[in-house]
Scaffold this motif. Sequence first.
Motif, mmCIF file in Angstrom:
data_model
loop_
_atom_site.group_PDB
_atom_site.id
_atom_site.type_symbol
_atom_site.label_atom_id
_atom_site.label_comp_id
_atom_site.label_asym_id
_atom_site.label_seq_id
_atom_site.Cartn_x
_atom_site.Cartn_y
_atom_site.Cartn_z
ATOM 1 N N ILE A 149 0.829 -1.210 0.000
ATOM 2 C CA ILE A 149 0.000 0.000 0.000
ATOM 3 C C ILE A 149 0.861 1.256 0.000
ATOM 4 O O ILE A 149 0.583 2.218 -0.714
ATOM 5 N N SER A 150 1.937 1.241 0.781
ATOM 6 C CA SER A 150 2.792 2.428 0.824
ATOM 7 C C SER A 150 3.423 2.716 -0.529
ATOM 8 O O SER A 150 3.502 3.862 -0.966
ATOM 9 N N ARG A 151 3.898 1.660 -1.186
ATOM 10 C CA ARG A 151 4.491 1.860 -2.514
ATOM 11 C C ARG A 151 3.449 2.427 -3.476
ATOM 12 O O ARG A 151 3.720 3.342 -4.243
ATOM 13 N N LEU A 152 2.246 1.856 -3.394
ATOM 14 C CA LEU A 152 1.176 2.304 -4.279
ATOM 15 C C LEU A 152 0.869 3.787 -4.023
ATOM 16 O O LEU A 152 0.697 4.574 -4.960
ATOM 17 N N MET A 153 0.853 4.160 -2.742
ATOM 18 C CA MET A 153 0.572 5.558 -2.409
ATOM 19 C C MET A 153 1.669 6.474 -2.946
ATOM 20 O O MET A 153 1.395 7.512 -3.530
ATOM 21 N N GLU A 154 2.924 6.059 -2.732
ATOM 22 C CA GLU A 154 4.035 6.870 -3.231
ATOM 23 C C GLU A 154 3.925 7.037 -4.740
ATOM 24 O O GLU A 154 4.102 8.125 -5.281
ATOM 25 N N PHE A 155 3.610 5.914 -5.390
ATOM 26 C CA PHE A 155 3.497 5.909 -6.840
ATOM 27 C C PHE A 155 2.417 6.894 -7.288
ATOM 28 O O PHE A 155 2.641 7.740 -8.143
ATOM 29 N N LEU A 156 1.246 6.817 -6.640
ATOM 30 C CA LEU A 156 0.151 7.690 -7.054
ATOM 31 C C LEU A 156 0.436 9.150 -6.716
ATOM 32 O O LEU A 156 0.072 10.053 -7.454
ATOM 33 N N GLN D 4 22.181 4.573 0.654
ATOM 34 C CA GLN D 4 20.894 5.257 0.585
ATOM 35 C C GLN D 4 20.623 5.763 -0.833
ATOM 36 O O GLN D 4 19.534 5.601 -1.365
ATOM 37 N N VAL D 5 21.662 6.377 -1.415
ATOM 38 C CA VAL D 5 21.503 6.921 -2.759
ATOM 39 C C VAL D 5 21.188 5.810 -3.751
ATOM 40 O O VAL D 5 20.267 5.923 -4.563
ATOM 41 N N LEU D 6 21.927 4.708 -3.642
ATOM 42 C CA LEU D 6 21.703 3.605 -4.565
ATOM 43 C C LEU D 6 20.297 3.042 -4.418
ATOM 44 O O LEU D 6 19.632 2.738 -5.398
ATOM 45 N N LYS D 7 19.869 2.939 -3.164
ATOM 46 C CA LYS D 7 18.550 2.403 -2.911
ATOM 47 C C LYS D 7 17.471 3.298 -3.528
ATOM 48 O O LYS D 7 16.527 2.840 -4.153
ATOM 49 N N ARG D 8 17.668 4.614 -3.348
ATOM 50 C CA ARG D 8 16.709 5.566 -3.921
ATOM 51 C C ARG D 8 16.694 5.446 -5.443
ATOM 52 O O ARG D 8 15.658 5.491 -6.063
ATOM 53 N N LEU D 9 17.904 5.328 -6.014
ATOM 54 C CA LEU D 9 17.996 5.231 -7.469
ATOM 55 C C LEU D 9 17.244 4.015 -7.977
ATOM 56 O O LEU D 9 16.486 4.094 -8.943
ATOM 57 N N ALA D 10 17.435 2.896 -7.291
ATOM 58 C CA ALA D 10 16.767 1.661 -7.715
ATOM 59 C C ALA D 10 15.252 1.849 -7.623
ATOM 60 O O ALA D 10 14.515 1.499 -8.550
ATOM 61 N N GLY D 11 14.808 2.440 -6.519
ATOM 62 C CA GLY D 11 13.381 2.685 -6.340
ATOM 63 C C GLY D 11 12.836 3.570 -7.440
ATOM 64 O O GLY D 11 11.746 3.352 -7.979
ATOM 65 N N MET D 12 13.641 4.573 -7.809
ATOM 66 C CA MET D 12 13.226 5.513 -8.845
ATOM 67 C C MET D 12 13.050 4.807 -10.186
ATOM 68 O O MET D 12 12.062 5.022 -10.893
ATOM 69 N N VAL D 13 13.989 3.934 -10.508
ATOM 70 C CA VAL D 13 13.899 3.204 -11.771
ATOM 71 C C VAL D 13 12.633 2.354 -11.797
ATOM 72 O O VAL D 13 11.899 2.329 -12.797
ATOM 73 N N VAL D 14 12.347 1.695 -10.669
ATOM 74 C CA VAL D 14 11.153 0.857 -10.608
ATOM 75 C C VAL D 14 9.901 1.703 -10.830
ATOM 76 O O VAL D 14 9.032 1.356 -11.633
ATOM 77 N N VAL D 19 5.454 3.575 -14.213
ATOM 78 C CA VAL D 19 4.764 4.676 -14.866
ATOM 79 C C VAL D 19 4.663 4.412 -16.358
ATOM 80 O O VAL D 19 3.600 4.545 -16.971
ATOM 81 N N CYS D 20 5.781 4.002 -16.952
ATOM 82 C CA CYS D 20 5.801 3.715 -18.389
ATOM 83 C C CYS D 20 4.773 2.641 -18.727
ATOM 84 O O CYS D 20 3.961 2.790 -19.643
ATOM 85 N N LEU D 21 4.821 1.564 -17.952
ATOM 86 C CA LEU D 21 3.943 0.440 -18.233
ATOM 87 C C LEU D 21 2.483 0.855 -18.114
ATOM 88 O O LEU D 21 1.663 0.609 -19.000
ATOM 89 N N ALA D 302 5.914 12.736 -15.137
ATOM 90 C CA ALA D 302 6.190 11.725 -14.117
ATOM 91 C C ALA D 302 7.685 11.631 -13.868
ATOM 92 O O ALA D 302 8.134 11.571 -12.727
ATOM 93 N N PHE D 303 8.448 11.662 -14.933
ATOM 94 C CA PHE D 303 9.896 11.586 -14.809
ATOM 95 C C PHE D 303 10.419 12.745 -13.959
ATOM 96 O O PHE D 303 11.201 12.569 -13.030
ATOM 97 N N LEU D 304 9.955 13.956 -14.267
ATOM 98 C CA LEU D 304 10.419 15.131 -13.531
ATOM 99 C C LEU D 304 10.063 15.027 -12.051
ATOM 100 O O LEU D 304 10.866 15.327 -11.174
ATOM 101 N N VAL D 305 8.827 14.574 -11.768
ATOM 102 C CA VAL D 305 8.413 14.487 -10.379
ATOM 103 C C VAL D 305 9.232 13.440 -9.627
ATOM 104 O O VAL D 305 9.694 13.676 -8.512
#
Lengths: 318, 300, 285, 329
Positions: A149-156, D4-14, D19-21, D302-305
């Motif tokens: 849910i948290s991931r979904l919220m962040e995503f939205l 931390q930075v790497l983790k954020r980067l990975a999260g960002m890519v996901v 978003v693309c999908l 979405a990318f910018l945000v």
Amino acid sequence: MSIATTISEVGGDTEPTLTDAPRRGSKIIRDILSSPGSALSAAYIVLVLCMAVFAPLIVKLSGWGPYAFDEAAIDPNMGGVPVGSLGGISSDHWFGVEPVNGRDIFARIVYGARASMVIALASTALTTLMGVIFGLVAGYFGGIADTIISRLMEFLMAFPALIFMIAILSALPADNRQYLLVLVISVFGWPYLARVVRGQTLSLKQREFVESARASGAASSQVIFREILPNLLPTIIVMTTLAIPGYIGTEAGLSFLGVGVVPPTPSWGQMIAASTNWYSVDPMFFIFPGLFLFMLVLSFMVLGERVRRVVEVGEISS
Amino acid sequence: MTNSQRDQTLDQPADRPMLSVRDLTVAFPTAKATNEVVHHLSFDLPPGGALGIVGESGSGKSMTSLAIMNLLPPGATRSGSIVFRDTELTALREPAMRTVRGSRIAMIFQDPLSCLNPYYTVGDQIAEAYRAHRHGVSRRQAHRVAIESMERVHIRDAARRVNYYPHQFSGGMRQRVMIAMALSMEPELIIADEPTTALDVTVQAQILGLLTEIRENTGAGLILITHDLAVVSETTDQIIVMRHGDLVESGPVEQIFSEPRADYTRMLLDAVPRIDDAIDDMRTLPSSAAHETPTEGARL
Amino acid sequence: MTDTEPLLVARNLVKEFPVSGTGGLFRRDKTFRAVDDVSLEVGYRETLALVGESGSGKSTVARMLARLINPTSGTVILDGTDVTSLSGAKLHDFRSSVQVVFQDPFSSLNPRHSVEELVTAPLRYQGRQIPGGARAFTRELMERVGLDPTWSGRHPAQFSGGQAQRVGIARALAVQPKLVICDEAVSALDVSVQAQIINLLRSLQREEGFSYVFIAHDLAVVRQIATRVAVMTQGQVVEIGSRDEVFDHPQHEYTRTLLAAIPRINPRWEARRRHLERAKAEAAS
Amino acid sequence: MTRQVLKRLAGMVVVLLLVCLFTYVIFFVLSPDPAVQICGKNCTPAKIDQIRDNLGLNRPFWAQFWTFLSGLFVGRTYGEGIQCSAPCLGYSFQSSQSVTSMMVQRFPVSLTVAVGAAVLWLLAGLVSGLIGAINEGKFIDRFISGLTFAGMSIPNYVLALVLQFVLVVTLRWLPFPQAVAFGDDPVQWFLNFLMPWIVLAVGYAASYTRLTRANVIEALQENYVRTARSKGLRPSVVWRRHALRPALTPIVTIFGMDFAGLLGGAVITETVFGLNGIGKMASDAITKNDQPVIMGVTLLAAFLVVVGNMVVDLVYTAIDPRVRIGASA
């Protein structure tokens, strides 16, 4: 004996003050309405609600329906500008008429209130439901449910909601647009409430009364509904009241951009969009819907803020 | 320190008091009524003396200390006289009062974590006070003073830890930092408001010992505000007992503890659980709660 | 105390908590051992005090005994039954045998509930009948803990700290427990109120005959209420024994340090006060 | 830190992949058949099928999605002849232009609008928030508070129309906005962009005012402010170091997010004033039902945000020692 008397002597005042007890609903409403600003706001909201509910009756009284063209009220030689000053205000057309087609602005404002209120209130109901459920589940159960849910919220929330709403609404077919609007607004709106509900649930879960309920044998559902939910109520009420103006604005904005309520059904945002080409010759055309919209959003804001102060800070009528 | 030493200091004729409070009243006036939290309080602190202010919650003891520093919360008013070494503090304007605060009278609060700014290193926060009162002091000098002050409160490895942020210290260490901050200015009077309430007993003993040590080394006066009678009995030589903003009783520690005159003081003394005592002492207290008022009873 | 089986036996309790955010990029999950092999016994009508400073693991032990958290390993036996892995109806039975009184009544009492709702909640949660109806039941309990029964409709915020703690005690009594776990139950109260609550706890024990596990950091309070004392530090029990044994002849170094650190009122002054007061009382009579 | 930075980067890519999908699915399912659009009038089913084949529209969904994704990085071709170089966000058959190049043309206008508005709302928000906090409860505070309500309540298209009516039509103080280049005429550039800036900034300024006021008032009640005063610090130092720093730090986060959101185009403001930015491009695309453009704009926003989100996190880590340095060392 001597010490016992000492204590009752020094005990003094035996009557505890009653200010901190949870107040009754009627008292809260009285406190909310005790400020002139919020009373006025509430009155205006009631007025718009009545307009929405009794639209057919009101229009019968004023004489012109929202879809009727009054060709006599416009001047075809002037490019369709309403006849008469101030956008054609007359005893026939209380707020004047639209340029070109001569529809009665008053009737369209009254019917426009329907779109505004129905969509805003339905979105509020849906977001509240989703926000509370998802927030509670994420906050109380934690673990995988929380992660998802948290991931979904962040995503939205990371999403550019307006652009995406526009994109979806423009891509989807225009029939049943109202339902779609509510759905789209809610899908992007619930995370804001859910985030707060989740946070509060997390902290309430830490409070000892939850632990003591569990020590007394309460099941998860009992903890959630009997122990946690009552403590979330003030937050939910406040967040909900403060969310309504946002949804009104969103509906109007989407209608303004042409992806909201489908013409000819009237909507204030759509009327303002139509007026953009006319504001220099017929300012009344945008002043009426603009004013009604602005006042409605403002009223909900003022009322919401007052609700927040009364419910959260405990401000009372003096 | 032994009791005989303490007795001697008490028996000395008190010369001009270092701090003299007369008729101090602190109130929160509202539109309807004035809520007085301290009424006509008077007391003296001899030079280099240690005064304990004891009371339960709502007794007005903390408000008294804030009133001396003129740091009362907004909306509060104070009246009466507070004379500190020939200076009438209530007559001072704010800029003049600022030269007293921190520099001549320093204050230590309860809950050192929330009293230290999380955005700056502890060294920064000690040095900032020093630089505010010593004009023309360089950053490096102030930094050195910060290290020295930390060493004086027995923080090991001060030269490194001076660059730590508050959240990197334990509760007891944070309180040492607060004391170091107070010490850096060599104040004549230290006011400590519940300085050990949030701490474990072993840490409490260290902090109280530290306060006594500082007093002996620098000759500074001490006002210790606490709810804990045992703490004042070990640390101070004069006591005032407060309740609901009133002074209940005052005098030398030994007198208050051995010959209390007020019923309230006796009740308090009876209520204190004793580590060395027999078990049945408290049975005389009633078990009904009818007389408790909502304002007292909790220091939550 | 007696040669019968004790009420509660805890054997080799261990609790480990995962520690997150330590180590570098390729870290392994580390655990922190909050409770490290603790064994305890609580007899009938006995008060076992668990003392220690913050972080000693005493509250974690209390929560394991109350089955609020599950131990990493070890067993808890109540009345001869292993309760470590109970669930469902059996757990409900256990819940009515063991109750907890928490430190901060304003946190442990739901601010939105009235006294009546609070006190009857354990019975409702366990799906049990309320003997004599909710109103009468609440009033009777309130009287037993020294509260005015006409206040049964009030909410926690309308009480003082001591009064609210009495509500918490009343709630614990509602299910007629065999064991009441007091987790720093008097630590947050002013001394005069604290003394009254200690008296109440003691008189209730005399009347009802249950046992206490009394968690506290204040050794002076413990001395007033405990029959036996267990001293904890760093997750382990370093000393356990009868109250007077532990206080008067501490065996472990840590216990001695702890006892030495406690501020005391000069015993000479105390003796003098007692003496003078007795003299005054005699003169008056 | 690095972790931390790497983790954020990975999260960002996901998140970006999702978003693309998500976007792709919606438009894949819903968009009108580009083959029909290209085919134009004299069209036969055979011809359409041929075009579809040519564009790869008959391939399975995942294959098409893969082509789309790889197009982002290495570019792609549409059928024969239409080249879309990386990063390829799609191709508008209606404008016969790649979406990326359309964006590149329009981005400067959006950037100008966003930066100017941001400067305005930061200035107005922080200053009036501070004034409110200093004069808490006084008339000026209540006056500002009233203004913020109005500012948050007025929809920006209504405000745009009101301003145009008053400043352009009635008073003739300002020209009707056009995207004048700064290099051509700085004064005209300023006057032309002034109204869009104001319109866009008003809502943000109102909420920043409230935020600043609330944060400063809260910070002033912190115990460490009392400590600072007890040390005898001057009020200016107490304010600057102990009230403003903690109060304004969280605003950095919010500002970063808001600004990143605006770079992807202020749809309503640009549309109302007819400024050819990315927002206007999106609303035009909606009118013309030009799906590749709408999708491209959505992805860009979405990318910018998402990137803005990450930058803000890193900045916050740098300015808050509690986050930067873990608990007791």
